[in-house]
Design an enzyme around this catalytic site. Structure first.
Site, PDB file in Angstrom:
ATOM      1  N   HIS A 147       0.634  -0.964   0.353  1.00 59.49           N
ATOM      2  CA  HIS A 147      -0.466   0.066   0.309  1.00 59.49           C
ATOM      3  C   HIS A 147       0.594   1.044   0.112  1.00 59.49           C
ATOM      4  O   HIS A 147       0.753   2.409  -0.961  1.00 59.49           O
ATOM      5  CB  HIS A 147      -1.016  -0.018   1.172  1.00 59.49           C
ATOM      6  CG  HIS A 147      -1.477   1.515   1.310  1.00 59.49           C
ATOM      7  ND1 HIS A 147      -2.924   1.009   1.383  1.00 59.49           N
ATOM      8  CD2 HIS A 147      -1.074   2.418   2.071  1.00 59.49           C
ATOM      9  CE1 HIS A 147      -3.642   2.404   1.670  1.00 59.49           C
ATOM     10  NE2 HIS A 147      -2.929   3.145   1.670  1.00 59.49           N
ATOM     11  N   GLU A 148       2.299   1.015   0.818  1.00 56.12           N
ATOM     12  CA  GLU A 148       2.708   2.343   0.805  1.00 56.12           C
ATOM     13  C   GLU A 148       3.670   2.459   0.171  1.00 56.12           C
ATOM     14  O   GLU A 148       3.542   3.547  -1.000  1.00 56.12           O
ATOM     15  CB  GLU A 148       3.500   2.015   2.306  1.00 56.12           C
ATOM     16  CG  GLU A 148       2.727   2.313   3.122  1.00 56.12           C
ATOM     17  CD  GLU A 148       1.712   3.441   3.937  1.00 56.12           C
ATOM     18  OE1 GLU A 148       1.124   2.680   4.339  1.00 56.12           O
ATOM     19  OE2 GLU A 148       2.091   4.412   2.791  1.00 56.12           O
ATOM     20  N   HIS A 151       1.254   3.813  -2.983  1.00 56.75           N
ATOM     21  CA  HIS A 151       1.696   5.445  -3.109  1.00 56.75           C
ATOM     22  C   HIS A 151       2.510   6.117  -3.877  1.00 56.75           C
ATOM     23  O   HIS A 151       2.471   7.419  -4.192  1.00 56.75           O
ATOM     24  CB  HIS A 151       1.621   5.934  -1.641  1.00 56.75           C
ATOM     25  CG  HIS A 151       0.633   5.308  -1.230  1.00 56.75           C
ATOM     26  ND1 HIS A 151      -0.921   6.335  -1.718  1.00 56.75           N
ATOM     27  CD2 HIS A 151      -0.255   5.377   0.631  1.00 56.75           C
ATOM     28  CE1 HIS A 151      -2.101   6.321  -0.632  1.00 56.75           C
ATOM     29  NE2 HIS A 151      -1.814   5.763   0.322  1.00 56.75           N
ATOM     30  N   TYR A 162      -4.386  14.003  -3.115  1.00 54.86           N
ATOM     31  CA  TYR A 162      -5.081  13.759  -2.169  1.00 54.86           C
ATOM     32  C   TYR A 162      -5.844  14.154  -1.690  1.00 54.86           C
ATOM     33  O   TYR A 162      -5.882  14.848  -0.181  1.00 54.86           O
ATOM     34  CB  TYR A 162      -3.377  13.669  -1.279  1.00 54.86           C
ATOM     35  CG  TYR A 162      -3.746  12.094  -0.125  1.00 54.86           C
ATOM     36  CD1 TYR A 162      -3.276  12.313   1.391  1.00 54.86           C
ATOM     37  CD2 TYR A 162      -3.560  10.823  -0.555  1.00 54.86           C
ATOM     38  CE1 TYR A 162      -3.869  11.131   2.466  1.00 54.86           C
ATOM     39  CE2 TYR A 162      -4.055   9.371   0.742  1.00 54.86           C
ATOM     40  CZ  TYR A 162      -3.693  10.058   2.205  1.00 54.86           C
ATOM     41  OH  TYR A 162      -3.863   8.550   2.438  1.00 54.86           O
ATOM     42  N   GLU A 171      -6.078   6.340  -2.194  1.00 52.95           N
ATOM     43  CA  GLU A 171      -6.528   5.382  -2.132  1.00 52.95           C
ATOM     44  C   GLU A 171      -6.673   4.084  -2.083  1.00 52.95           C
ATOM     45  O   GLU A 171      -5.829   2.726  -1.450  1.00 52.95           O
ATOM     46  CB  GLU A 171      -7.512   5.355  -0.192  1.00 52.95           C
ATOM     47  CG  GLU A 171      -6.551   6.379   0.953  1.00 52.95           C
ATOM     48  CD  GLU A 171      -5.968   6.293   1.498  1.00 52.95           C
ATOM     49  OE1 GLU A 171      -4.063   5.885   1.060  1.00 52.95           O
ATOM     50  OE2 GLU A 171      -5.596   5.005   1.486  1.00 52.95           O
ATOM     51  N   ASP A 230      -9.843  13.441   7.244  1.00 49.14           N
ATOM     52  CA  ASP A 230      -9.652  12.718   6.626  1.00 49.14           C
ATOM     53  C   ASP A 230      -9.067  13.207   4.951  1.00 49.14           C
ATOM     54  O   ASP A 230      -9.840  13.073   4.294  1.00 49.14           O
ATOM     55  CB  ASP A 230     -10.457  11.276   6.363  1.00 49.14           C
ATOM     56  CG  ASP A 230      -9.519  10.608   5.939  1.00 49.14           C
ATOM     57  OD1 ASP A 230      -7.866  10.039   5.604  1.00 49.14           O
ATOM     58  OD2 ASP A 230      -9.899   9.365   4.968  1.00 49.14           O
ATOM     59  N   HIS A 235      -9.569   8.601   3.450  1.00 49.53           N
ATOM     60  CA  HIS A 235      -9.025   6.356   3.431  1.00 49.53           C
ATOM     61  C   HIS A 235     -10.579   5.852   3.754  1.00 49.53           C
ATOM     62  O   HIS A 235     -11.160   4.936   4.635  1.00 49.53           O
ATOM     63  CB  HIS A 235      -8.735   6.817   5.368  1.00 49.53           C
ATOM     64  CG  HIS A 235      -7.253   6.746   4.854  1.00 49.53           C
ATOM     65  ND1 HIS A 235      -6.424   7.977   5.098  1.00 49.53           N
ATOM     66  CD2 HIS A 235      -6.571   5.939   4.036  1.00 49.53           C
ATOM     67  CE1 HIS A 235      -5.452   8.228   4.966  1.00 49.53           C
ATOM     68  NE2 HIS A 235      -5.756   6.959   4.447  1.00 49.53           N
TER      69      HIS A 235
HETATM   70  C1  LIG Z   1      -2.620   0.501   5.029  1.00 51.61           C
HETATM   71  C2  LIG Z   1      -2.088   0.545   5.177  1.00 51.61           C
HETATM   72  C3  LIG Z   1      -2.845   2.702   5.489  1.00 51.61           C
HETATM   73  O1  LIG Z   1      -3.528   2.578   4.921  1.00 51.61           O
HETATM   74  O2  LIG Z   1      -1.627   3.527   6.355  1.00 51.61           O
HETATM   75  C4  LIG Z   1      -2.258   4.102   6.751  1.00 51.61           C
HETATM   76  C5  LIG Z   1      -2.282   4.371   8.276  1.00 51.61           C
HETATM   77  C6  LIG Z   1      -3.075   2.917   9.068  1.00 51.61           C
HETATM   78  C7  LIG Z   1      -2.902   5.503   9.077  1.00 51.61           C
HETATM   79  C8  LIG Z   1      -2.804   6.589   8.330  1.00 51.61           C
HETATM   80  C9  LIG Z   1      -2.860   6.491   6.282  1.00 51.61           C
HETATM   81  C10 LIG Z   1      -1.908   5.606   6.140  1.00 51.61           C
HETATM   82  C11 LIG Z   1      -1.957   5.556   4.517  1.00 51.61           C
HETATM   83  O3  LIG Z   1      -1.341   4.945   3.972  1.00 51.61           O
HETATM   84  O4  LIG Z   1      -2.761   6.244   3.987  1.00 51.61           O
HETATM   85 ZN   LIG Z   2      -2.500   5.050   2.314  1.00 57.31          ZN
END
Ligand SMILES: CCC(=O)Oc1c(C)cccc1C(=O)O
Ligand SMILES: [Zn+2]
Ligand SMILES: [Ca+2]
Length: 308
Positions: A147-148, A151, A162, A171, A230, A235
């Site tokens: 996921h990271e 990005h 974003y 996302e 957010d 998210h």
């Molecule tokens: C799946 C990984 C994820 O969502 O990481 C985040 C967390 C845990 C908190 C805030 C932002 C993110 C992100 O990477 O969007």
């Molecule tokens: Zn993310």
């Protein structure tokens, strides 16, 4: 292919053993991987619970190339999984590192204290240790690492802003490639989410509602473009494109879907693309690569979530 420097091993967040590509120098082993088909390297560093001003953190070394200390577990997974995600983007799409130019992939673990977050901060990844209740150390899940790093791929290609719908797409593409790296379940983050409770996750692509995300436009959440909003619910509203991806993958399979999603992200999407634009980009990518069966399946998937 670079010469394999040193074949190390280590213990990950969940206590499992895994292989590590390491660098031998000054009579010690570093968590630096120079075996990938890239000019840069994969570096994994330790922030020793410092904040942004401590980044990129400190080298992680081990005298016998067995990174088995408890303090090394988060780094073992961040390093191993970053290599897996590099290999995925290279082997599947020929993309060399997140930017296609072989740039260094830098991950820093032990960021801050009790930090229930992970992020791509524009030039590197950071991973909190979690507070032990909401999260265990966040690099312990390959879908989170994917996921990271996705990005970073997005920022180097579509560069989706974003906020609001472009941000929810940003996302969603990260969650979808998180799924492609961890295709055994439709959950995101389950390996490190609530270590004290079995069976739950941060998000679900098959049932976004499980974790308070909408799965249809009639549940779209209008939120302010603020931290507490957010950024317009990036998210939260990602549940809608995530559900469309779930329908798509079930209809045409993973192999075709990942090619279509990668093509849409790197060729058709632009910074301000909204959900309707994403639908079109995916339909066009499916038509380019396959044909009307796949394109129609995508059209149906997005209609099912109220995006026409
Ligand atoms: C799946 C990984 C994820 O969502 O990481 C985040 C967390 C845990 C908190 C805030 C932002 C993110 C992100 O990477 O969007
Ligand atoms: Zn993310
Ligand atoms: Ca998963």
């Amino acid at each position: 292919n670079k010469v394999k420097e040193a074949a190390g091993s280590g213990t990950g967040v969940l206590g499992d053993s895994k292989s590590l590509n390491t660098h031998f120098e000054n009579n010690t082993y570093y968590l630096v991987d120079s075996t990938k088909q890239m000019d840069g390297r994969i570096y994994t560093l330790d922030n020793r619970n410092g904040g942004f001003n401590s980044l990129p953190g400190y080298d992680i070394t081990d005298s016998d190339n067995r990174f088995t200390e408890t303090s090394q577990r988060a780094a073992v997974d961040a390093h191993h999984y970053a290599g897996k995600v590099f290999d995925y983007y290279y082997n599947k799409f020929g993309r060399v590192s997140y930017d296609g130019n072989g740039s260094d992939i830098i991950s820093t673990v032990h960021f801050d204290t009790n930090y229930n977050n992970a992020a791509w901060i524009g030039n590197q990844m950071i991973y909190g240790d979690g507070d032990g209740k909401v999260f265990a150390p966040l690099s312990g899940a390959i879908d989170i690492v994917a996921h990271e790093l996705t990005h970073a791929v997005t920022d180097s290609s579509a560069n989706l802003v974003y906020e609001f719908q472009p941000g929810a797409l940003n996302e969603s593409f990260s969650d979808v490639f998180g799924f492609f790296l961890d295709p055994n379940d439709w959950m995101i983050g389950e390996d490190v989410y609530t270590p004290g409770r079995e069976g739950d996750a941060l998000r679900s692509l098959s049932n976004p509602n499980l974790y308070d995300q909408p799965d249809h436009m009639n549940e779209y959440r209008t939120l302010p473009n603020t931290e507490e909003g957010d950024y317009g619910g990036v998210h939260i509203n990602s549940g809608i494109p995530n559900k469309a991806a779930y329908y798509t993958i079930n209809a045409i399979g993973r192999a075709k879907s990942e090619k279509i999603y990668y093509r849409a992200l790197t060729i058709y999407l632009t910074p301000n693309s909204d959900f309707a634009s994403a639908r079109q980009a995916l339909i066009q990518s499916a038509t380019d690569l396959y044909g009307s069966t796949e394109a129609n399946a995508i059209s149906s998937a997005w209609s099912n979530v109220g995006v026409n």
